[in-house]
Write an enzyme that holds these catalytic residues in place. Structure first.
Site, PDB file in Angstrom:
ATOM      1  N   GLU A  40       0.858  -1.190   0.000  1.00  0.00           N
ATOM      2  CA  GLU A  40       0.000   0.000   0.000  1.00  0.00           C
ATOM      3  C   GLU A  40       0.889   1.232   0.000  1.00  0.00           C
ATOM      4  O   GLU A  40       1.789   1.357   0.843  1.00  0.00           O
ATOM      5  CB  GLU A  40      -0.934   0.052   1.212  1.00  0.00           C
ATOM      6  CG  GLU A  40      -1.872   1.258   1.097  1.00  0.00           C
ATOM      7  CD  GLU A  40      -2.793   1.509   2.295  1.00  0.00           C
ATOM      8  OE1 GLU A  40      -3.701   2.339   2.150  1.00  0.00           O
ATOM      9  OE2 GLU A  40      -2.582   0.900   3.356  1.00  0.00           O
ATOM     10  N   GLU A  65       4.657   4.903   3.734  1.00  0.00           N
ATOM     11  CA  GLU A  65       4.162   6.244   4.077  1.00  0.00           C
ATOM     12  C   GLU A  65       5.346   7.215   4.055  1.00  0.00           C
ATOM     13  O   GLU A  65       6.442   6.878   4.489  1.00  0.00           O
ATOM     14  CB  GLU A  65       3.488   6.200   5.461  1.00  0.00           C
ATOM     15  CG  GLU A  65       3.134   7.526   6.082  1.00  0.00           C
ATOM     16  CD  GLU A  65       2.281   8.431   5.201  1.00  0.00           C
ATOM     17  OE1 GLU A  65       1.263   7.980   4.646  1.00  0.00           O
ATOM     18  OE2 GLU A  65       2.647   9.616   5.073  1.00  0.00           O
ATOM     19  N   ASP A  92       9.164   7.958   0.133  1.00  0.00           N
ATOM     20  CA  ASP A  92       8.377   8.690  -0.863  1.00  0.00           C
ATOM     21  C   ASP A  92       8.199   7.760  -2.058  1.00  0.00           C
ATOM     22  O   ASP A  92       9.174   7.151  -2.529  1.00  0.00           O
ATOM     23  CB  ASP A  92       9.161   9.946  -1.272  1.00  0.00           C
ATOM     24  CG  ASP A  92       8.340  10.866  -2.167  1.00  0.00           C
ATOM     25  OD1 ASP A  92       7.555  10.365  -2.996  1.00  0.00           O
ATOM     26  OD2 ASP A  92       8.504  12.081  -2.040  1.00  0.00           O
ATOM     27  N   ASP A 114      -3.626  11.728  -2.041  1.00  0.00           N
ATOM     28  CA  ASP A 114      -3.755  13.193  -2.061  1.00  0.00           C
ATOM     29  C   ASP A 114      -4.143  13.642  -3.474  1.00  0.00           C
ATOM     30  O   ASP A 114      -3.536  13.203  -4.454  1.00  0.00           O
ATOM     31  CB  ASP A 114      -2.425  13.847  -1.654  1.00  0.00           C
ATOM     32  CG  ASP A 114      -2.077  13.563  -0.201  1.00  0.00           C
ATOM     33  OD1 ASP A 114      -3.005  13.313   0.596  1.00  0.00           O
ATOM     34  OD2 ASP A 114      -0.879  13.576   0.149  1.00  0.00           O
ATOM     35  N   LYS A 118      -4.330  21.199  -8.301  1.00  0.00           N
ATOM     36  CA  LYS A 118      -3.793  22.154  -9.298  1.00  0.00           C
ATOM     37  C   LYS A 118      -3.115  21.397 -10.430  1.00  0.00           C
ATOM     38  O   LYS A 118      -2.330  20.475 -10.187  1.00  0.00           O
ATOM     39  CB  LYS A 118      -2.794  23.104  -8.643  1.00  0.00           C
ATOM     40  CG  LYS A 118      -3.466  24.068  -7.700  1.00  0.00           C
ATOM     41  CD  LYS A 118      -2.490  25.096  -7.173  1.00  0.00           C
ATOM     42  CE  LYS A 118      -3.248  26.015  -6.232  1.00  0.00           C
ATOM     43  NZ  LYS A 118      -2.457  26.427  -5.091  1.00  0.00           N
ATOM     44  N   THR A 189     -10.417   2.127   4.996  1.00  0.00           N
ATOM     45  CA  THR A 189      -9.288   2.954   5.419  1.00  0.00           C
ATOM     46  C   THR A 189      -9.822   4.010   6.401  1.00  0.00           C
ATOM     47  O   THR A 189     -11.035   4.167   6.546  1.00  0.00           O
ATOM     48  CB  THR A 189      -8.635   3.652   4.214  1.00  0.00           C
ATOM     49  OG1 THR A 189      -9.426   4.784   3.848  1.00  0.00           O
ATOM     50  CG2 THR A 189      -8.504   2.717   3.016  1.00  0.00           C
ATOM     51  N   GLU A 190      -8.909   4.776   7.014  1.00  0.00           N
ATOM     52  CA  GLU A 190      -9.381   5.845   7.922  1.00  0.00           C
ATOM     53  C   GLU A 190     -10.239   6.862   7.152  1.00  0.00           C
ATOM     54  O   GLU A 190     -11.288   7.281   7.619  1.00  0.00           O
ATOM     55  CB  GLU A 190      -8.199   6.608   8.538  1.00  0.00           C
ATOM     56  CG  GLU A 190      -7.459   5.867   9.618  1.00  0.00           C
ATOM     57  CD  GLU A 190      -6.136   5.311   9.116  1.00  0.00           C
ATOM     58  OE1 GLU A 190      -5.622   5.801   8.094  1.00  0.00           O
ATOM     59  OE2 GLU A 190      -5.630   4.367   9.750  1.00  0.00           O
ATOM     60  N   TYR A 191      -9.753   7.251   5.979  1.00  0.00           N
ATOM     61  CA  TYR A 191     -10.494   8.247   5.187  1.00  0.00           C
ATOM     62  C   TYR A 191     -11.825   7.676   4.709  1.00  0.00           C
ATOM     63  O   TYR A 191     -12.818   8.385   4.649  1.00  0.00           O
ATOM     64  CB  TYR A 191      -9.641   8.717   3.996  1.00  0.00           C
ATOM     65  CG  TYR A 191      -8.726   9.859   4.348  1.00  0.00           C
ATOM     66  CD1 TYR A 191      -7.767   9.726   5.350  1.00  0.00           C
ATOM     67  CD2 TYR A 191      -8.810  11.080   3.693  1.00  0.00           C
ATOM     68  CE1 TYR A 191      -6.920  10.776   5.680  1.00  0.00           C
ATOM     69  CE2 TYR A 191      -7.970  12.136   4.021  1.00  0.00           C
ATOM     70  CZ  TYR A 191      -7.026  11.975   5.015  1.00  0.00           C
ATOM     71  OH  TYR A 191      -6.191  13.019   5.347  1.00  0.00           O
ATOM     72  N   GLU A 192     -11.821   6.412   4.383  1.00  0.00           N
ATOM     73  CA  GLU A 192     -13.065   5.778   3.918  1.00  0.00           C
ATOM     74  C   GLU A 192     -14.117   5.786   5.029  1.00  0.00           C
ATOM     75  O   GLU A 192     -15.285   6.086   4.790  1.00  0.00           O
ATOM     76  CB  GLU A 192     -12.745   4.346   3.471  1.00  0.00           C
ATOM     77  CG  GLU A 192     -13.894   3.627   2.812  1.00  0.00           C
ATOM     78  CD  GLU A 192     -13.446   2.286   2.223  1.00  0.00           C
ATOM     79  OE1 GLU A 192     -12.245   1.948   2.305  1.00  0.00           O
ATOM     80  OE2 GLU A 192     -14.316   1.587   1.678  1.00  0.00           O
TER      81      GLU A 192
END
Ligand code: SAM
Length: 215
Positions: A40, A65, A92, A114, A118, A189-192
């Site tokens: 991941e 991460e 990264d 993310d 832009k 996931t946390e965001y999910e």
């Protein structure tokens, strides 16, 4: 994601036996005893990857991460769980090819990456053609990428990016949680958790690279 400095995070990560400190040294030898190997990228606090590792003990997982202040949360989870099939890296994604050899990974997961809205930052999106080229290199023949997000502009961009880069979409859903087949065994996931609780639909795709040497 807002980043806070977390006191002691760097030191705790450096001392953790669950974090691979020198990933370049394992390039080409991540796979253990022929077991499946899944990565991941941008795992955040690690709910998804720890959930996957607990649910699939026959598979090895690597959670990547970029930021220590975030990675430390995943390290703490893993310190409690001590899952033998999960290794963590602070890295990264730009450096992916320095740590993984061609054909090393069976599946790459990208979750709520993310969005970099832009246009001048488009290359930083983890589903940009530049990143897809790296994933193609480290995937096994038959390997694939799975991508989930609630950010629909990023999702539509990603669908086009995979298609225009010659990948084959295995499936695309713009409402994962309403799809009983695709959501079977889904690990949030946390965001999910956060965004689906607000009522946002979650989109997901899976894609395989085009034939090597065909482009
Ligand atoms: N995947 C988690 C989730 O779904 O809850 C976290 C999502 S958060 C929006 C994106 C995460 O990706 C952040 O923790 C960020 O630091 C990490 N990230 C962003 N760009 C990265 C990169 N180039 N390499 C590694 N991690 C990255």
């Amino acid at each position: 994601m807002r980043l806070k400095h977390v006191k002691g995070a760097e030191e705790a990560i450096e001392q953790s036996g669950f974090v691979v400190q020198e990933p370049r040294e394992l390039r080409g030898s991540w796979r253990r005893d022929g077991r499946p190997l899944c990565i991941e990228i941008g795992m955040g606090k690690g709910s998804f990857i720890t959930g996957m590792a607990a649910a699939h003990p026959e598979t090895d997982y690597i959670g990547i991460e970029k930021f220590s202040s975030v990675l430390i949360k995943a390290v703490k989870k893993q310190q409690e769980l001590a899952l033998p099939n999960l290794r963590l890296l602070r890295m990264d994604a730009e450096e992916l090819l320095t740590a993984f050899a061609p054909g090393e990974a069976d599946t790459i997961y990208l979750n709520f990456s993310d969005p970099w809205p832009k246009e001048r930052h488009a290359k930083r999106r983890l589903t940009s053609p530049q990143f897809l080229e790296k994933y193609k290199s480290i995937l096994t023949e038959g390997g694939w990428v799975e991508f989930k997000t609630d950010n629909m502009p990023l999702f539509e961009y990603s669908v086009s990016s995979f298609e225009e880069s010659g990948w084959k979409l295995m499936y695309v859903t713009r409402d994962l949680h309403a799809d009983p087949v695709l959501s079977a065994g889904n690990i949030m996931t946390e965001y999910e958790e956060r965004f689906s609780a607000k009522g946002n639909p979650i989109a997901k795709l899976a894609a395989v690279p085009g034939l090597r040497g065909s482009d």
